[in-house]
Design a protein around this motif. Structure first.
Motif, mmCIF file in Angstrom:
data_model
loop_
_atom_site.group_PDB
_atom_site.id
_atom_site.type_symbol
_atom_site.label_atom_id
_atom_site.label_comp_id
_atom_site.label_asym_id
_atom_site.label_seq_id
_atom_site.Cartn_x
_atom_site.Cartn_y
_atom_site.Cartn_z
ATOM 1 N N HIS A 444 45.001 46.698 7.092
ATOM 2 C CA HIS A 444 45.965 45.675 6.685
ATOM 3 C C HIS A 444 45.536 44.887 5.458
ATOM 4 O O HIS A 444 44.519 44.231 5.438
ATOM 5 C CB HIS A 444 46.237 44.705 7.826
ATOM 6 C CG HIS A 444 46.955 43.500 7.339
ATOM 7 N ND1 HIS A 444 48.160 43.581 6.693
ATOM 8 C CD2 HIS A 444 46.616 42.194 7.334
ATOM 9 C CE1 HIS A 444 48.539 42.369 6.330
ATOM 10 N NE2 HIS A 444 47.612 41.511 6.702
ATOM 11 N N GLY A 445 46.394 44.903 4.480
ATOM 12 C CA GLY A 445 46.247 44.017 3.332
ATOM 13 C C GLY A 445 45.159 44.401 2.360
ATOM 14 O O GLY A 445 44.297 45.232 2.649
ATOM 15 N N GLY A 446 45.254 43.805 1.180
ATOM 16 C CA GLY A 446 44.295 44.084 0.134
ATOM 17 C C GLY A 446 45.032 44.457 -1.134
ATOM 18 O O GLY A 446 46.168 44.033 -1.357
ATOM 19 N N PHE A 447 44.364 45.223 -1.981
ATOM 20 C CA PHE A 447 44.990 45.698 -3.218
ATOM 21 C C PHE A 447 45.541 47.104 -2.975
ATOM 22 O O PHE A 447 44.806 47.984 -2.524
ATOM 23 C CB PHE A 447 43.969 45.776 -4.359
ATOM 24 C CG PHE A 447 43.599 44.439 -4.956
ATOM 25 C CD1 PHE A 447 44.128 43.244 -4.486
ATOM 26 C CD2 PHE A 447 42.698 44.384 -6.027
ATOM 27 C CE1 PHE A 447 43.773 42.020 -5.047
ATOM 28 C CE2 PHE A 447 42.342 43.155 -6.596
ATOM 29 C CZ PHE A 447 42.869 41.985 -6.097
ATOM 30 N N ALA A 448 46.803 47.318 -3.295
ATOM 31 C CA ALA A 448 47.391 48.651 -3.218
ATOM 32 C C ALA A 448 47.539 49.193 -4.638
ATOM 33 O O ALA A 448 48.195 48.559 -5.478
ATOM 34 C CB ALA A 448 48.742 48.608 -2.522
ATOM 35 N N LYS A 449 46.884 50.326 -4.912
ATOM 36 C CA LYS A 449 47.050 50.975 -6.224
ATOM 37 C C LYS A 449 48.192 51.958 -6.088
ATOM 38 O O LYS A 449 48.057 52.991 -5.436
ATOM 39 C CB LYS A 449 45.766 51.694 -6.630
ATOM 40 C CG LYS A 449 44.610 50.743 -6.856
ATOM 41 C CD LYS A 449 43.337 51.464 -7.249
ATOM 42 C CE LYS A 449 43.227 51.644 -8.754
ATOM 43 N NZ LYS A 449 41.843 52.031 -9.148
ATOM 44 N N THR A 450 49.287 51.614 -6.705
ATOM 45 C CA THR A 450 50.542 52.246 -6.369
ATOM 46 C C THR A 450 51.368 52.522 -7.626
ATOM 47 O O THR A 450 51.335 51.738 -8.562
ATOM 48 C CB THR A 450 51.327 51.282 -5.434
ATOM 49 O OG1 THR A 450 50.530 51.019 -4.287
ATOM 50 C CG2 THR A 450 52.635 51.858 -5.014
ATOM 51 N N HIS A 451 52.121 53.596 -7.589
ATOM 52 C CA HIS A 451 53.021 53.868 -8.713
ATOM 53 C C HIS A 451 54.239 52.957 -8.656
ATOM 54 O O HIS A 451 54.741 52.634 -7.578
ATOM 55 C CB HIS A 451 53.447 55.342 -8.703
ATOM 56 C CG HIS A 451 52.438 56.220 -9.379
ATOM 57 N ND1 HIS A 451 52.304 56.302 -10.738
ATOM 58 C CD2 HIS A 451 51.468 57.031 -8.850
ATOM 59 C CE1 HIS A 451 51.329 57.136 -11.050
ATOM 60 N NE2 HIS A 451 50.790 57.594 -9.917
#
Lengths: 501, 501
Positions: A444-451
């Motif tokens: 749960h939670g944090g930094f999402a490296k996402t397009h």
């Protein structure tokens, strides 16, 4: 396990934060809503930050100056995006004296013909000044920084992180060309990035803000984003490329090399006392504050232990002798900061006081140590204490401090990496940011490296549904083909999504 | 004789002052009435003052902290004398946002339930905080200083000397006993006196204010008074013994060693950017600013003279090499400040720029000097230039700076002594302060050392008739019998009367 701070981080992070600020004696709320009192230990931290940043600004060619606290209301209207961004949080001065009324109480009197806004930031007032200073390309660049207080009316204040009045620095530069101004904008975010890493022990991600998160009136906003221990992001510093927006609004025009009238290209960049909040949320633990040595008001605190009155003088003398030896050493070019706690209170209380305040190294010195030439060393980043020969400690002190500095950075980096995930599906993305997801509680939670496709609509939807925003488009994002985590449209690089302060 | 500043001092002193501030690039008026822009060269001066004073404050046991900019209006009413002193010049915040009205323009909105005063000084807000911090005698003393901006609405502003917003430091201390607080009050005026003498090259007279000139709410006010070149006095710093007035108003109570509830004894003390105005009016001449070396943002300015393009690189390289050698030297424990003026403009213009800015030492360096290993040295406190071997200059540089510092002090002291008169008759006293007295034009104005009976009525009459006030009762006044210059009643010591800023 008993801890000095209650609640502990995992019990109630926001309340733990307030308690750390309190037990570490850093700051407190004043009777003026949203305005804090920064106490000597907290202000000492700010002084270290200020001195070191100031050196970096001067090294990059900037000089300090000072501009008025007040901005004529009409100036705020000059740049449309700017006023929209700040109008809702402006303290407004409308009168210039107090008069006793019929009720015997004081009332505002002497109404101003034009109200004055207490600066929320100084682009407009500084722009008006630069317009007078700049006539020709020979007057450019202007590279100025200001250390100042600013006011943004805050409905939900939180010490250091979000206060109505805060202390900051604001750099304001004007340039001949777009290219030069862009270079300046990037130079300063890199100064902040390096300062965060090397001085504050904060691993930050430097990158660009999406349009919706830009500074009001900016063309580009660069940011450094930190992850704190509840895995949320904090924007720790920003640098703005303002294009010609503010020079147009303020009339900063110059005669170019080609003999034409042109508008200057401007930038602004700032960090604030919010950095202290970020440092606390990143490094503090359940026993209180942990200060990275490079910004510690005192690096080493000596605690004389005097159980019997007859040994007191000898122990205090030895403490003072040790203080002098240590103060003659240097840590990163400045003398070691050493404090002797001479208070006549129990050794245990004294020790806990400095644990809570987060002094990097504590030295206990008692009567027996005097005979043996020893002392007890405790590092704030580790449990336990080590008994050392005094000479050996003095020799190692700067190295110990650097080792604490490095350990804090490594720990924060590991935490961030542990809670940064590459996420490609909409389902995983939503699960990542949904508290108490029973299927995957561990992620749960944090930094999402996402397009992300680049569309504001997708950003908005994610923000509304999950309270998650794009923290930045990292400078070092790899060019790679992917699909927007929200809409599935093509995307060329990943961005960082997170909840934030 | 042609001078860089017009008018000259004896032609029009107030206008000469404005022109010096302008040509020296120290500060300018902003569009906000009474608020100044402190330009980089002027702010550099303030930074030097700040750094050196800060060191002296810390050496005397003080720590810095920061308190809110805003003071609830009701706090101002707590101390009767205080509110009377400041009510007429308070900037008042009444609203906390801006809203577009029907006219399409912005208007103040979000009215505050209690207006906030922008601090004119912080006794009341700091007192309210100390009341929370102090429980027992063990919590005392509190020895805190704050560097801050303050606002006092000013109808007749004058750059540095009297501005609506100004920068200052304000020390606020709380003590267990009257004796301790009195000692602190005197300690700090002595710090100011020594700082003025040794750093600013200002001979000042330290003493106590008469009741009518006290800080609003103080029991005693100590002051340092400087004489500037129009023979008027400037109050350059003050230290106030506040007795228990503010602790009573704010409720700073503590449990004494005897177990009783007592009120703390407090002090406050401050100097401001007014010091810069005092330094200008004391040391500047008809060619512009003269900065005492100890507070100069740059001690030595190197002016590369490159008449032919082909020698430019070599001259600039030599200038840079010289800069490095000089910057490795120390002046009073800090590295020498050295600036190279690389601008591609005529040597004469460059030279005059730095004369006007008041840099203590100018070095001209041309192609021929490179061959001979020489340079041309100009001291700002003397006319003419001296040709020296580079090595010899480098060796002497710190001594030259100290010699300039000493010369400025000696000159200011001689000026003050020349214009300080022991006056015993009412007639001479009135003649001394009456412009254009044809009988004695040579003794017009300055400091009059005069007997005063201690009665407010005499003080008032003199003030009304002559615009002359008691600047201070000097600490070193000799006890001697005399008669009041106004009423003839007995007096035990002389005081200093003068016109003042």
């Amino acid at each position: 396990m008993k801890s000095a701070v209650s609640p502990r981080r995992e019990e109630d992070f926001p309340e733990w934060y307030q308690q750390v600020v309190k037990v570490a004696d850093l700051a407190e709320n004043s009777d003026v809503r949203g305005c804090m009192v920064i106490k000597p230990w907290g202000y000492g931290l700010w002084e270290c930050i200020q001195r070191q940043l100031d050196f970096l600004f001067k090294e990059t060619g900037h000089k300090n100056a000072y501009f008025p606290l007040f901005i004529p209301l009409s100036y705020m209207e000059k740049e449309a995006g700017h006023v929209e961004g700040f109008a809702k949080e402006c303290a407004v001065v409308t009168h210039h004296r107090l008069e006793a009324g019929d009720d015997g109480k004081l009332h505002p009197a002497g109404e101003l013909s034009e109200p004055l806004v207490v600066r929320p930031t100084s682009e407009t007032i500084i722009g008006a000044t630069y317009a007078k200073w700049v006539q020709s390309y020979r007057d450019l660049p202007i590279l100025i920084n200001q250390w100042a207080n600013v006011v943004r009316w805050e409905m939900r204040p939180r010490l250091f992180l979000r206060t109505t009045e805060f202390l900051w620095q604001e750099g304001h530069t004007a340039h001949e060309t777009e290219q030069e101004a862009l270079e300046e904008t990037e130079r300063m975010i890199r100064v902040y990035e390096a300062f965060a890493r090397d001085h504050l022990a904060l691993p930050v991600i430097a990158g660009e803000k999406s349009e919706s998160e830009r500074f009001p009136g900016a063309v580009k906003t660069f940011t450094i984003e930190a992850m704190v221990q509840d895995r949320k992001a904090i924007q720790a510093g920003t640098s703005h490329f303002l294009g010609q927006n503010f020079s147009r609004a303020s009339g900063i025009r110059f005669l170019s090399r080609q003999g034409a009238q042109e508008l200057a290209w401007t930038t602004s960049w700032g960090v604030s006392t919010r950095l202290i909040g970020t440092v606390i949320m990143t490094h503090a633990d359940d026993d209180g504050m942990i200060i990275p040595p490079r910004i510690a008001p005192a690096h080493v605190v000596i605690l004389p232990i005097c159980p019997k009155p007859e040994t007191r003088d000898a122990v205090l003398a030895a403490a003072e002798a040790l203080r002098k030896r240590l103060a003659a050493l240097a840590f990163h070019g400045a003398p070691l900061g050493v404090e002797v706690d001479r208070r006549d209170i129990g050794g245990g209380v004294k020790n806990w006081d400095w644990i809570k305040k987060g002094a990097p190294v504590r030295i206990e010195l008692g009567p027996r140590d005097l005979e043996n030439g020893t002392l007890a060393v405790s590092r704030r980043d580790r449990a336990g204490k080590e008994f050392l020969q005094t000479d050996a400690f003095v020799e190692q002190a700067p190295a110990i401090l650097q080792s604490i500095q490095d350990a804090l950075y490594a720990k924060a980096l590991a935490w961030r990496d542990e809670h940064t995930r590459v996420i490609d599906s909409r389902e995983d993305f939503r699960a990542f940011f949904t508290p108490g997801n029973p299927a995957k509680p561990e992620i749960h939670g944090g930094f999402a490296k996402t397009h992300w496709c680049g569309a504001r609509a997708c950003e908005e939807r994610i923000k509304n549904d999950l309270k998650v925003t794009i923290r930045c488009i990292p400078f070092d994002a790899v060019q790679e083909a992917g699909r927007c985590v929200e809409c599935g449209e093509p995307s060329g690089r990943r961005v960082i999504f997170a909840k934030s302060y």
